[in-house]
Write a protein that holds these residues in place. Structure first.
Motif, PDB file in Angstrom:
ATOM      1  N   ALA A 217      -2.280  56.863  61.024  1.00  0.00           N
ATOM      2  CA  ALA A 217      -3.153  56.715  59.879  1.00  0.00           C
ATOM      3  C   ALA A 217      -4.099  57.998  59.925  1.00  0.00           C
ATOM      4  O   ALA A 217      -4.478  58.492  61.006  1.00  0.00           O
ATOM      5  CB  ALA A 217      -4.035  55.513  60.322  1.00  0.00           C
ATOM      6  N   PRO A 218      -4.280  58.862  58.660  1.00  0.00           N
ATOM      7  CA  PRO A 218      -5.288  59.888  58.649  1.00  0.00           C
ATOM      8  C   PRO A 218      -6.707  59.268  59.104  1.00  0.00           C
ATOM      9  O   PRO A 218      -7.288  58.027  59.030  1.00  0.00           O
ATOM     10  CB  PRO A 218      -5.246  60.144  57.200  1.00  0.00           C
ATOM     11  CG  PRO A 218      -4.714  58.903  56.584  1.00  0.00           C
ATOM     12  CD  PRO A 218      -3.733  58.237  57.436  1.00  0.00           C
ATOM     13  N   ALA A 219      -7.516  60.367  59.754  1.00  0.00           N
ATOM     14  CA  ALA A 219      -8.735  60.201  60.043  1.00  0.00           C
ATOM     15  C   ALA A 219      -9.536  59.989  59.134  1.00  0.00           C
ATOM     16  O   ALA A 219     -10.615  59.466  58.994  1.00  0.00           O
ATOM     17  CB  ALA A 219      -9.001  61.149  61.327  1.00  0.00           C
ATOM     18  N   ALA A 220      -9.154  60.767  57.729  1.00  0.00           N
ATOM     19  CA  ALA A 220     -10.083  60.868  56.744  1.00  0.00           C
ATOM     20  C   ALA A 220      -9.151  61.266  55.438  1.00  0.00           C
ATOM     21  O   ALA A 220      -8.299  61.809  55.725  1.00  0.00           O
ATOM     22  CB  ALA A 220     -11.035  61.865  56.780  1.00  0.00           C
ATOM     23  N   GLN A 221      -9.721  60.490  54.503  1.00  0.00           N
ATOM     24  CA  GLN A 221      -8.900  60.933  53.099  1.00  0.00           C
ATOM     25  C   GLN A 221     -10.273  61.198  52.037  1.00  0.00           C
ATOM     26  O   GLN A 221     -11.157  60.619  52.259  1.00  0.00           O
ATOM     27  CB  GLN A 221      -8.526  59.515  52.518  1.00  0.00           C
ATOM     28  CG  GLN A 221      -7.116  59.266  53.336  1.00  0.00           C
ATOM     29  CD  GLN A 221      -6.117  58.325  52.724  1.00  0.00           C
ATOM     30  OE1 GLN A 221      -6.857  57.052  52.798  1.00  0.00           O
ATOM     31  NE2 GLN A 221      -4.776  58.488  52.307  1.00  0.00           N
ATOM     32  N   LEU A 222     -10.018  62.484  51.499  1.00  0.00           N
ATOM     33  CA  LEU A 222     -10.861  62.994  50.349  1.00  0.00           C
ATOM     34  C   LEU A 222     -10.424  62.809  49.085  1.00  0.00           C
ATOM     35  O   LEU A 222      -9.103  63.419  49.054  1.00  0.00           O
ATOM     36  CB  LEU A 222     -11.308  64.380  50.790  1.00  0.00           C
ATOM     37  CG  LEU A 222     -12.234  64.950  49.827  1.00  0.00           C
ATOM     38  CD1 LEU A 222     -13.691  64.265  50.039  1.00  0.00           C
ATOM     39  CD2 LEU A 222     -12.695  66.362  50.171  1.00  0.00           C
ATOM     40  N   THR A 223     -10.895  62.178  48.191  1.00  0.00           N
ATOM     41  CA  THR A 223     -10.216  62.090  46.612  1.00  0.00           C
ATOM     42  C   THR A 223     -11.233  62.916  45.719  1.00  0.00           C
ATOM     43  O   THR A 223     -12.411  62.712  45.912  1.00  0.00           O
ATOM     44  CB  THR A 223     -10.167  60.605  46.337  1.00  0.00           C
ATOM     45  OG1 THR A 223      -9.455  59.872  47.423  1.00  0.00           O
ATOM     46  CG2 THR A 223      -9.676  60.429  45.014  1.00  0.00           C
ATOM     47  N   VAL A 316     -15.290  66.526  40.570  1.00  0.00           N
ATOM     48  CA  VAL A 316     -16.154  65.539  40.932  1.00  0.00           C
ATOM     49  C   VAL A 316     -15.514  65.050  42.341  1.00  0.00           C
ATOM     50  O   VAL A 316     -14.151  64.829  42.195  1.00  0.00           O
ATOM     51  CB  VAL A 316     -16.006  64.310  40.108  1.00  0.00           C
ATOM     52  CG1 VAL A 316     -16.999  62.799  40.743  1.00  0.00           C
ATOM     53  CG2 VAL A 316     -16.883  64.627  38.569  1.00  0.00           C
ATOM     54  N   VAL A 317     -16.248  64.738  43.346  1.00  0.00           N
ATOM     55  CA  VAL A 317     -15.888  64.607  44.594  1.00  0.00           C
ATOM     56  C   VAL A 317     -16.421  63.090  45.192  1.00  0.00           C
ATOM     57  O   VAL A 317     -17.663  62.796  44.945  1.00  0.00           O
ATOM     58  CB  VAL A 317     -16.214  65.671  45.661  1.00  0.00           C
ATOM     59  CG1 VAL A 317     -15.456  65.336  46.945  1.00  0.00           C
ATOM     60  CG2 VAL A 317     -15.595  67.018  45.085  1.00  0.00           C
ATOM     61  N   ALA A 318     -15.587  62.412  45.385  1.00  0.00           N
ATOM     62  CA  ALA A 318     -15.813  61.080  45.986  1.00  0.00           C
ATOM     63  C   ALA A 318     -16.680  61.154  47.314  1.00  0.00           C
ATOM     64  O   ALA A 318     -16.299  61.814  48.117  1.00  0.00           O
ATOM     65  CB  ALA A 318     -14.770  60.066  46.293  1.00  0.00           C
ATOM     66  N   GLU A 319     -17.963  60.532  47.278  1.00  0.00           N
ATOM     67  CA  GLU A 319     -18.844  60.471  48.462  1.00  0.00           C
ATOM     68  C   GLU A 319     -18.530  59.361  49.351  1.00  0.00           C
ATOM     69  O   GLU A 319     -19.125  59.207  50.464  1.00  0.00           O
ATOM     70  CB  GLU A 319     -20.018  60.494  48.028  1.00  0.00           C
ATOM     71  CG  GLU A 319     -20.457  62.164  47.187  1.00  0.00           C
ATOM     72  CD  GLU A 319     -20.448  63.181  48.102  1.00  0.00           C
ATOM     73  OE1 GLU A 319     -20.303  63.155  49.302  1.00  0.00           O
ATOM     74  OE2 GLU A 319     -20.240  64.210  47.455  1.00  0.00           O
ATOM     75  N   SER A 320     -17.751  58.263  48.788  1.00  0.00           N
ATOM     76  CA  SER A 320     -17.315  57.032  49.959  1.00  0.00           C
ATOM     77  C   SER A 320     -16.052  56.432  49.498  1.00  0.00           C
ATOM     78  O   SER A 320     -15.675  57.105  48.494  1.00  0.00           O
ATOM     79  CB  SER A 320     -18.625  56.317  49.591  1.00  0.00           C
ATOM     80  OG  SER A 320     -18.506  55.590  48.157  1.00  0.00           O
ATOM     81  N   GLY A 321     -15.715  55.402  50.087  1.00  0.00           N
ATOM     82  CA  GLY A 321     -14.479  54.906  49.973  1.00  0.00           C
ATOM     83  C   GLY A 321     -14.511  54.229  48.731  1.00  0.00           C
ATOM     84  O   GLY A 321     -13.601  54.096  47.921  1.00  0.00           O
ATOM     85  N   ALA A 322     -15.671  53.527  48.277  1.00  0.00           N
ATOM     86  CA  ALA A 322     -15.810  52.936  46.966  1.00  0.00           C
ATOM     87  C   ALA A 322     -15.550  53.859  45.830  1.00  0.00           C
ATOM     88  O   ALA A 322     -15.082  53.528  44.979  1.00  0.00           O
ATOM     89  CB  ALA A 322     -17.068  52.326  46.922  1.00  0.00           C
ATOM     90  N   GLN A 325     -11.981  54.889  45.592  1.00  0.00           N
ATOM     91  CA  GLN A 325     -11.061  53.939  44.858  1.00  0.00           C
ATOM     92  C   GLN A 325     -11.602  53.948  43.326  1.00  0.00           C
ATOM     93  O   GLN A 325     -10.577  53.634  42.498  1.00  0.00           O
ATOM     94  CB  GLN A 325     -11.718  52.350  45.403  1.00  0.00           C
ATOM     95  CG  GLN A 325     -10.721  51.404  45.002  1.00  0.00           C
ATOM     96  CD  GLN A 325      -9.215  51.535  45.279  1.00  0.00           C
ATOM     97  OE1 GLN A 325      -8.923  51.667  46.463  1.00  0.00           O
ATOM     98  NE2 GLN A 325      -8.602  51.379  44.171  1.00  0.00           N
ATOM     99  N   ALA A 326     -12.754  54.177  43.001  1.00  0.00           N
ATOM    100  CA  ALA A 326     -13.080  54.268  41.456  1.00  0.00           C
ATOM    101  C   ALA A 326     -12.386  55.239  40.559  1.00  0.00           C
ATOM    102  O   ALA A 326     -11.859  55.035  39.935  1.00  0.00           O
ATOM    103  CB  ALA A 326     -14.528  54.269  41.330  1.00  0.00           C
ATOM    104  N   LEU A 327     -12.070  56.309  41.619  1.00  0.00           N
ATOM    105  CA  LEU A 327     -11.292  57.249  40.909  1.00  0.00           C
ATOM    106  C   LEU A 327      -9.859  57.035  40.859  1.00  0.00           C
ATOM    107  O   LEU A 327      -9.304  57.259  39.959  1.00  0.00           O
ATOM    108  CB  LEU A 327     -11.539  58.760  41.751  1.00  0.00           C
ATOM    109  CG  LEU A 327     -12.916  59.224  41.887  1.00  0.00           C
ATOM    110  CD1 LEU A 327     -12.907  60.724  42.658  1.00  0.00           C
ATOM    111  CD2 LEU A 327     -13.662  59.418  40.479  1.00  0.00           C
ATOM    112  N   TRP A 328      -9.403  56.234  41.895  1.00  0.00           N
ATOM    113  CA  TRP A 328      -7.818  55.954  41.696  1.00  0.00           C
ATOM    114  C   TRP A 328      -7.773  54.818  40.740  1.00  0.00           C
ATOM    115  O   TRP A 328      -6.759  54.843  40.075  1.00  0.00           O
ATOM    116  CB  TRP A 328      -7.312  55.517  43.185  1.00  0.00           C
ATOM    117  CG  TRP A 328      -6.983  56.635  44.052  1.00  0.00           C
ATOM    118  CD1 TRP A 328      -7.219  57.091  45.113  1.00  0.00           C
ATOM    119  CD2 TRP A 328      -5.820  57.123  43.818  1.00  0.00           C
ATOM    120  NE1 TRP A 328      -6.891  58.083  45.588  1.00  0.00           N
ATOM    121  CE2 TRP A 328      -5.617  58.390  44.794  1.00  0.00           C
ATOM    122  CE3 TRP A 328      -4.518  57.048  42.876  1.00  0.00           C
ATOM    123  CZ2 TRP A 328      -4.527  59.357  45.032  1.00  0.00           C
ATOM    124  CZ3 TRP A 328      -3.524  58.024  43.020  1.00  0.00           C
ATOM    125  CH2 TRP A 328      -3.549  58.743  44.205  1.00  0.00           C
TER     126      TRP A 328
END
Length: 469
Positions: A217-223, A316-322, A325-328
């Motif tokens: 599992a990745p330590a972090a994902q950036l969207t 635009v860079v996601a700053e949180s998991g939420a 998810q909104a971008l996806w």
């Protein structure tokens, strides 16, 4: 014969798992897009690989054709019976057990009826990642995913379903059970039967279980989302991202402005991500085994270089998991928004990545010339060359009248795909939708070789007839 055959099926499966009442069989007889409607002698619902083998043997004895079906989420009619009423639908939904998770070998062994999302969650609970991900993951089954060699959003890094599968358990058209559930990454002992069944859409046998690859599992994902002017700029950004992010780049999705306009129209709670409209948008995802700060540092350098080179207009860079998810969600709601807009003509195509911009420009122009006013819903997995090149009618057009042009539009698009050295089916399969169409684009030799394999393995022709070949 039908009553004798069904009685034998009931004796093996149990009364409740041989469905013949129209109210019970109806959900299995209509495809997800509601384009193909069939009838069936019965819907059979075995609960184990042994029961699958037994009922397939019965079908072979009685000459009854079989249509295997998983979650019934396919887009090409591959899991829908014909209208003869002489075929049976064999549903794999009850084969839904996780048989084994091996974190040392990084594999998970699952039955064909397991929902994709359940497999993802089981892997996550073991601290692993199963990277196959697509819009229907909450209802599609792994057997169907393997039977169509599904792609999804992670192909850029992890490959198609074929690359994620190490071994299979398969019931042959004669009702024999082949146990190929080997979790081996190296096995050079003759013909690769596994690869033969993957992507065959149930025409050569029925997949009942599989050994699948897992990853840490990745330590972090950036969207992030990037706004661009043209598909050519998107290709330039992809090239830059590959060079600067390397294997950290796990997602690269292209969406035209009209795609996001449709999402905004039908799902107004989903906010447009940029201050100004962007002709093209790319969704990027980085998966980092080190840390989020490391991924963010790479992304910031990537965007700085992209802005300096004039490739990207906004980001635009996601700053949180939420927020991620909104971008996806913007990406995943495109097919839903297009369906809400009305009937449309879908194309699941692939072309060499370097020719995607040429293909879009040439095909857009040809369609606009032949059918003025068409609205193009172009999106997809740019990182692996797979486009969902969908066509909506001019605004205000009667949809049924528009669909009269479907054959002509398909021919124009598919001829252009072929001219750009591409494929008319990237990840949805052929099913019955493209069975005749593919003959135009495969060589006679390819078709003969496919027919020879089909005849050798299924000489009675009972496995999903009328599909693929």
């Amino acid at each position: 014969m039908p009553n004798d055959f069904l009685d034998q099926c009931r004796a093996r499966l149990g009364e409740h798992y041989v469905l013949t009442d129209p109210a019970d069989t109806a959900p299995f007889l209509l495809d997800w897009r509601k384009r193909f409607q069939g009838t069936a002698l019965a819907v059979l619902r075995p609960g184990s690989a042994g029961e699958v083998a037994d009922v397939v043997a019965l079908c072979a004895t009685h000459g009854v054709a079989i249509v295997p079906q998983g979650g019934n989420t396919g887009l090409c009619g591959g899991a829908t019976p014909d209208t003869s009423g002489r075929q049976v639908v064999l549903s794999l939904q009850r084969l839904n057990r996780i048989r084994n998770v091996d974190t040392i070998n990084d594999t998970i062994t699952v039955e064909a009826g397991c929902i994709l999302q359940v497999i993802q969650e089981e892997a996550a609970s073991a601290g692993r990642l199963f990277p196959l991900s697509l819009a229907a993951e909450g209802s599609c089954t792994i057997g169907g995913n393997l039977s169509t060699n599904a792609g999804g959003t992670g192909v850029l890094r992890y490959g198609n379903a074929r690359e994620l599968c190490l071994g299979l358990e398969v019931v042959t058209p004669q009702g024999e059970l082949w146990d190929g559930l080997r979790g081996l990454r190296k096995n050079n002992t003759g013909y690769d039967l596994r690869d033969l069944y993957i992507g065959a859409e149930g025409t050569l046998g029925i997949i009942t279980a599989a050994v699948l690859k897992l990853y840490p599992a990745p330590a972090a994902q950036l969207t992030a989302l990037a706004g661009l002017a043209t598909p050519r700029d998107a290709l330039a950004l992809l090239d830059l991202a590959r060079r600067m992010a390397g294997p950290l780049l796990t997602g690269f999705e292209l969406m035209s402005d009209f795609c996001l306009a449709l999402v905004g129209k039908h799902y107004p709670h989903m906010r447009y991500p940029f201050a100004e409209r962007q002709p093209q948008t790319v969704l990027l995802e980085l998966s980092d085994s080190e840390s989020e700060s490391h991924a963010r540092e790479i992304f910031e350098r990537l965007m700085e270089a992209a802005f300096e080179q004039g490739i990207v207009r906004d980001a635009v860079v996601a700053e949180s998991g939420a927020q991620s998810q909104a971008l996806w969600d913007l990406r995943e709601h495109i097919p839903l928004a297009q369906a809400d807009e009305g009937k449309n003509i879908k194309h699941d195509v692939s072309v060499p990545i370097s020719r995607i911009a040429d293909f879009i420009e040439a095909t857009d122009a040809a369609l606009a010339d032949a059918f003025p006013g068409l609205r193009m819903v172009t999106f997809g997995h740019l990182g692996d060359g797979n486009l969902h090149y969908n066509v909506s009618p001019p605004e205000g057009t009667d949809y049924d009248a528009f669909l009269v042009n479907q054959a002509s539009i398909n021919r124009l698009v598919h001829d252009s795909v072929h001219a750009h050295d591409g494929s008319i089916s990237a990840e949805h399969g052929l099913g019955q939708l493209k069975r005749e169409e593919i003959v135009r684009y495969k060589s006679p030799l390819e078709i003969r070789l496919m027919q020879a394999i089909k005849q050798a393995l299924d000489p009675q022709g009972i496995m999903n007839p009328g599909k693929v070949v």
